[in-house]
Structures are given as structure tokens and as C-alpha cells.
Design a protein around this motif. Structure first.
Motif, short mmCIF file in Angstrom:
data_model
loop_
_atom_site.label_atom_id
_atom_site.label_comp_id
_atom_site.label_asym_id
_atom_site.label_seq_id
_atom_site.Cartn_x
_atom_site.Cartn_y
_atom_site.Cartn_z
N ARG A 222 -31.40 122.76 -7.16
CA ARG A 222 -30.26 123.21 -6.36
C ARG A 222 -29.88 122.23 -5.25
O ARG A 222 -28.75 122.22 -4.77
CB ARG A 222 -30.57 124.57 -5.72
N ALA A 223 -30.86 121.41 -4.82
CA ALA A 223 -30.58 120.44 -3.76
C ALA A 223 -29.80 119.24 -4.29
O ALA A 223 -29.25 118.46 -3.52
CB ALA A 223 -31.89 119.98 -3.11
N GLY A 224 -29.75 119.09 -5.62
CA GLY A 224 -29.10 117.93 -6.22
C GLY A 224 -30.05 116.74 -6.25
O GLY A 224 -30.93 116.62 -5.40
N GLY A 225 -29.89 115.86 -7.25
CA GLY A 225 -30.71 114.66 -7.31
C GLY A 225 -32.11 114.93 -7.83
O GLY A 225 -32.39 115.99 -8.41
N GLU A 226 -33.01 113.96 -7.61
CA GLU A 226 -34.37 114.04 -8.11
C GLU A 226 -35.07 115.30 -7.57
O GLU A 226 -34.87 115.67 -6.41
CB GLU A 226 -35.17 112.80 -7.69
N THR A 227 -35.96 115.88 -8.37
CA THR A 227 -36.73 117.03 -7.91
C THR A 227 -38.17 116.60 -7.60
O THR A 227 -38.61 115.54 -8.03
CB THR A 227 -36.75 118.15 -8.97
N GLY A 228 -38.86 117.44 -6.85
CA GLY A 228 -40.26 117.15 -6.50
C GLY A 228 -40.40 116.33 -5.23
O GLY A 228 -41.52 116.13 -4.74
N LEU A 229 -39.28 115.86 -4.69
CA LEU A 229 -39.34 115.09 -3.45
C LEU A 229 -39.66 116.02 -2.28
O LEU A 229 -39.23 117.17 -2.26
CB LEU A 229 -37.99 114.40 -3.19
N ILE A 230 -40.39 115.48 -1.31
CA ILE A 230 -40.81 116.29 -0.15
C ILE A 230 -39.85 116.09 1.01
O ILE A 230 -39.49 114.96 1.34
CB ILE A 230 -42.23 115.90 0.29
N GLN A 231 -39.48 117.19 1.62
CA GLN A 231 -38.55 117.14 2.73
C GLN A 231 -39.09 118.00 3.88
O GLN A 231 -38.84 119.20 3.93
CB GLN A 231 -37.20 117.69 2.24
N PRO A 232 -39.87 117.39 4.78
CA PRO A 232 -40.34 118.16 5.94
C PRO A 232 -39.21 118.22 6.96
O PRO A 232 -38.61 117.19 7.28
CB PRO A 232 -41.50 117.32 6.48
N GLU A 233 -38.89 119.42 7.44
CA GLU A 233 -37.72 119.53 8.31
C GLU A 233 -38.01 120.32 9.58
O GLU A 233 -38.75 121.29 9.57
CB GLU A 233 -36.54 120.17 7.56
N VAL A 234 -37.36 119.87 10.63
CA VAL A 234 -37.34 120.55 11.92
C VAL A 234 -35.92 121.03 12.15
O VAL A 234 -34.99 120.22 12.13
CB VAL A 234 -37.74 119.58 13.06
N GLU A 235 -35.75 122.33 12.32
CA GLU A 235 -34.42 122.85 12.66
C GLU A 235 -34.50 123.50 14.03
O GLU A 235 -35.17 124.53 14.20
CB GLU A 235 -33.95 123.89 11.62
#
Lengths: 321, 321
Positions: A222-235
Motif C-alpha cells: 500500500r505504501a508503493g514501491g519495494e516492500t519489506g523496507l524499514i521506516q522508523p518514524e517520529v510523528e
């Protein structure tokens, strides 16, 4: 099948925890290399093995160590952030030419910062490349709401159907990523104008910072592009109590419409999975902070609150002036 | 030497994190045994090696495995919580007779619950023994405040000088531990009457649940009794906005006096280390939630928010009705 709040939180914060299963956690880490910069004793992100295998990694500035499982940006002693950023930009440009990464076809033309120990600014890179390096990214999310005797009513936008990521899903009133040099309170004022046509004066006078939501997301289709990539996020989280007379309006083409939803309408949309995953987290955090979800009506209260505030594995920024 | 907010948070949440130093974390765990109950695949607490060596562990109901580093309560298949609790109570009674534990001299006559996977109630034990077993304990903390044009003013009690633990230190307006069967909202109403003479009707009409603060504390001398014991704690957080006419009053002999302090007075008392450690955490969480500490005035914002919401290593309760 209705999703529970904990299921929603887990969809966003879906990188394993060490304490849940030590062996599985350690095994999972074998799918990634550590992204490092010479001279700094820190892992700045996790790079998926397939990315390590595919990315061009110009030899003049990258050292790959399969035994240590590290990808290190090599720069001269005394190199500064601008010099490091230039090396990374050239490498990303090579990868764009190579054409192997779907993600880089969604070029954003925004620069995202990378911080080292003590919050030192080490380099910046094009936003669309950040999930390839698994670096911590920063954003600000604001919930605009109207107080009503029946409880808060929340301004909820629907993302445009042609948006690159999560098209047609529900979002937070205002949300945006923070580019290099931007501070959260300015990010939220800018995005409030750009995305919701909210007057700067109204936002500045009434917006209140209320904490932050943090998670480590493993990207799916659903995020588009390659899957399995890690995205640590601060909101960084903001609340904006609005007068009923103030109505957010789409301004750019990213938002289709705004609707003022009751708490039960938001809960139903959440349980149907209509919210963008990290925006679901922000709504759930709003419900906890406003006493709507309580220890006595939410069976997974403790796990939810802890996972809305995951401690990052990597050094993080300080936006203190 | 003034203490930073992060230093205060670290004093309370002072058990190591795996991601900070994997080797040191693993080595530190060698100081503890896992507390387990037959039939449940979960560690319910960490017991200090010296406690394992000293506690009587009646052979009819305990199995000590030095290789696996486990202390297991052995009960018959089909045993219920009452039967398990009886075995534990007898063992603690033996330890009291033996007289080797300072902690058990501070008998509280309150029963604390232990939960297994899925929040199943497994057993209860005397409060003063809980740090010997390192189990997760539960409490509720409420900040009573008065809105003022200059910002909130906070009702801060000082603990009695003869109190067993943390004598003379500053505390949260109302705070208490939750015994078996108690739910957080009832705990806070009861404690508000007992500790602050706040009328039940005022509390019920105005109290709002605002999340929880969680941490893993390693006890030092200020807590009284043995040091090095692990105390993982869940504190449900409540706010109570009070009319200026409502003045909390000491009721039992646990509180010396209440003072209405400005935000800057609270900040100064925090930096001087005058607050009981976990109460400092609750004040800092209040400041984050009320927009007093922000990403732009608190350099350690991200680390503070994450550590105020530590994910517990052990199964936790659900207080959902």
C-alpha cells in the motif's frame, strides 16, 4: 472483519520486538545491513539485503562488509554534512539512472535529515530514498476538532484517489514530513495552510503540542514501491481546537474532501481499515489523550500506549532551538 | 547540580535497554532468575540472584533451575488463582519468619495481582513482597490542577517525614497502588478521598483518564529495603481540573501538606530532585501532554516520551470491564 485498535497499531508498528521472541528478532535482523557513517559509532538505519545487493554503491564512498553486515558511507576525516550529503546524492543519482528501484521513481524533491549520536546532523538525502536506507524520518500530525456537548468532532480528510501513496484513504486533519532544517511547529503551520487552507493566525493562536507517536514500520504494497523496507518514524502530535465556523478546505490536489466526523464515526472508519496506517495511530493516541479510550473500555490499553511510543533503535534529532 | 528532565526519567526507568548495548543487557540479565508458574509460557518477573539464594522456597511448591535460571511455582494441573496465591502466601510467611528480608518488615497488608499471557489473573501476593519477585505492579496517579491565565497551577503534596518510603519528598496530587480486583478509576476516586479529602462527586464529575506511564525501576536505598530489586510499574494517568475553591487537604497521616505550585515552581522542584522518582515522571508526562514541554524547548523530548511509555517485558493486565 472489524479491526481492533491493537491490530491497527500493530499494522503500523510492525517491526518485531526483542522481548517478544529473542531468537526470531535476531534472525529477522539478518535480513538487513546496518547503515553507518565513518567516524560515528551508531547504526543510522537498516538496509534490506536485496537493496544492498542491487544499489550501485560507488566504490569511492561506500564500504560494504558482509561479515559485519554494515554499509558504511566513507568520507574523509573532518568531512561535514554538506560533503556527506553530496556523496549520498551522487549515489542516489546513480541508482536513479540504473532504474532498479520503484521507490526512486516517486521522486519527492524534498531533503530528509539523518542524525547521529547526540542529535548531530550528519547528512541529508532525497525523501523517496529514505526507506532504502531505513533511516528515522520525522513528521508532524495535527488533529483539528470541534468541541461538542456530545464529545469532540474531528476534521478528517480523504486523500486524493490519484495520490502516490495510500490513495483514497482517510488521513489526519493536517500532516506532513519535516525536511532538513524545519522544526515541527513551523511544519504544522505550513502544512495547515497548504493542505487544509487553515489561516496561519488561527493555527498559531490555538495549536498545542501534545507529545509524539513513534513506531517502526515495515512497508507493504500500500505504501508503493519495494516492500519489506524499514521506516522508523517520529510523528510530533498537535491538537487544534477549532471554532465551528472554521472549515478546513482542500487547497492543493492531495486532499479530496474534509468531513467533520463524530468519535463513533471515526471509530467505525478505523475498524474498517479506512485510515492510512500511521494516521490510525495518531487518532488512537488522540482518543487515549482525550479520555475516549480508557483502561476500562479498551482491552489492549497498555500494549497500545506502549507501541504508540516505541523507542527508536537509532540516534534521533533534537528540534530544540 | 540541577537535574535535567531526561536524568529524572532515567532515574525512574533505570533498567537497561537491549538496543543500547546488547552485550551489557544480556550480561545484566544474568543477575536475575525468571519467575514462572507451571503451565504458562511466560516470565512474570525477574528475581535477583541474592533473593533466589536467600528466600526459603519450600520444596513442595517451588522448582529452582540454575541452568535455565528459572524459579517456578509448581502447582497441580488445573490449579486456580486462589490455590496458587495460598502457596505463595505460605512461602512469604516462611520468609517473614526467617527474617532475612528488610522489605518484608514493611508489611502492607495489601494484595497485588500477577497476570499471565492474555491478561489472565494467575495469583496475588502481599504488596511488600512484590519487588522480591520483580512482578509488574499497577497504580493510578492523578494531577489536580487549577487553570490560570498564566498556565496551570498544580496541587503538589509533600509526603510525611515518617513515611516508610521516600519520606519528605514531593508527590502527585493523588496516587496509589491498585490491589487485586481494583480498577484504575475506582482506585483514583478512593485515593482522592483518602489522601487529599477530595469529595467523591467532584472527582467523578471531572476526572479524565489520559493514558499511562510505564517504566522498569531498579530500586535504590531511597525506596527502603533491599536494593537492586526490579520493579516494573504501570501508572494509569488521570487529570483533574479543579475549581480554585476546591482545596485538597491531608486526611490520613501520609501527606504533610498540599501546595498550589506554578509550572516554574514545579520545574524547579523537579530539577532539585525533590519529587519521588516515579512522581517526577508523571509531572513530566503532564508537561508533555499540556504543551509545556515541547519538541522545541526540551532537548531530550523524543527519548523522554519513549521512556515514559516503556513496553513491559512481562504479560500485563487488562482492566477492561
Amino acid at each position: 472483519m472489524a479491526k481492533s485498535n491493537l491490530e491497527l497499531v500493530r499494522e503500523c508498528d510492525n517491526f518485531p520486538y526483542y522481548e517478544d521472541n529473542r531468537a526470531a528478532y535476531t534472525e529477522n535482523l539478518q535480513n538487513y545491513y546496518s547503515f553507518r557513517v565513518t567516524g560515528y559509532d551508531a547504526t543510522l538505519g537498516y538496509i534490506l539485503n536485496t537493496v544492498v545487493d542491487t544499489f550501485p554503491w560507488p566504490k569511492n564512498c561506500w564500504s560494504i562488509d558482509p561479515a559485519a553486515r554494515t554499509v558504511t558511507l566513507v568520507s574523509l576525516p573532518g568531512a561535514n554534512a554538506a560533503q556527506r550529503s553530496k556523496l549520498v546524492a551522487q549515489s542516489i543519482a546513480d541508482a536513479v539512472k540504473q532504474g532498479n528501484f520503484e521507490l526512486l521513481k516517486g521522486w519527492r524533491n524534498e531533503m530528509y535529515p539523518v542524525y547521529g549520536p547526540g542529535g548531530e546532523f550528519l547528512l541529508e538525502m532525497e525523501r523517496s530514498a529514505s526507506p532504502l536506507f531505513g533511516i528515522v524520518t520525522y513528521g508532524a500530525h495535527m488533529t483539528g476538532y470541534v468541541d461538542d456537548p456530545s464529545g469532540p468532532k474531528i476534521w478528517v480528510p480523504r486523500r486524493a484517489k490519484n495520490k502516490q501513496t495510500y490513495p483514497g484513504m482517510l488521513d489526519n486533519t493536517v500532516a506532513g514530513g519535516m525536511c532538513t532544517g524545519e522544526i515541527p511547529s513551523e511544519c504544522i503551520v505550513r502544512e495547515a495552510m497548504e493542505e487544509a487552507s487553515l489561516p496561519e493566525s488561527v493555527v498559531r493562536a490555538n495549536v498545542v503540542p501534545r507529545g509524539c507517536v513513534t513506531y517502526t514500520h515495515v512497508r507493504d504494497a500500500r505504501a508503493g514501491g519495494e516492500t519489506g523496507l524499514i521506516q522508523p518514524e517520529v510523528e510530533y502530535v498537535y491538537d487544534l481546537k477549532l471554532d465551528p465556523s472554521v472549515v478546513p478546505q482542500p487547497c492543493d490536489d492531495e486532499v479530496e474532501e474534509f468531513k467533520l466526523l463524530s468519535v463513533s464515526e471515526v471509530k467505525e472508519a478505523l475498524s474498517r481499515g479506512e485510515f492510512k496506517p500511521n494516521c490510525a495511530n495518531i487518532m488512537i493516541d488522540f482518543f487515549v489523550r482525550h479520555g475516549i479510550l480508557t483502561p476500562e473500555n479498551e482491552p489492549d490499553y497498555l500494549e497500545i500506549v506502549a507501541r504508540l511510543h516505541r523507542r527508536m533503535d537509532h540516534p534521533t534529532a533534537s528540534h530544540c532551538k
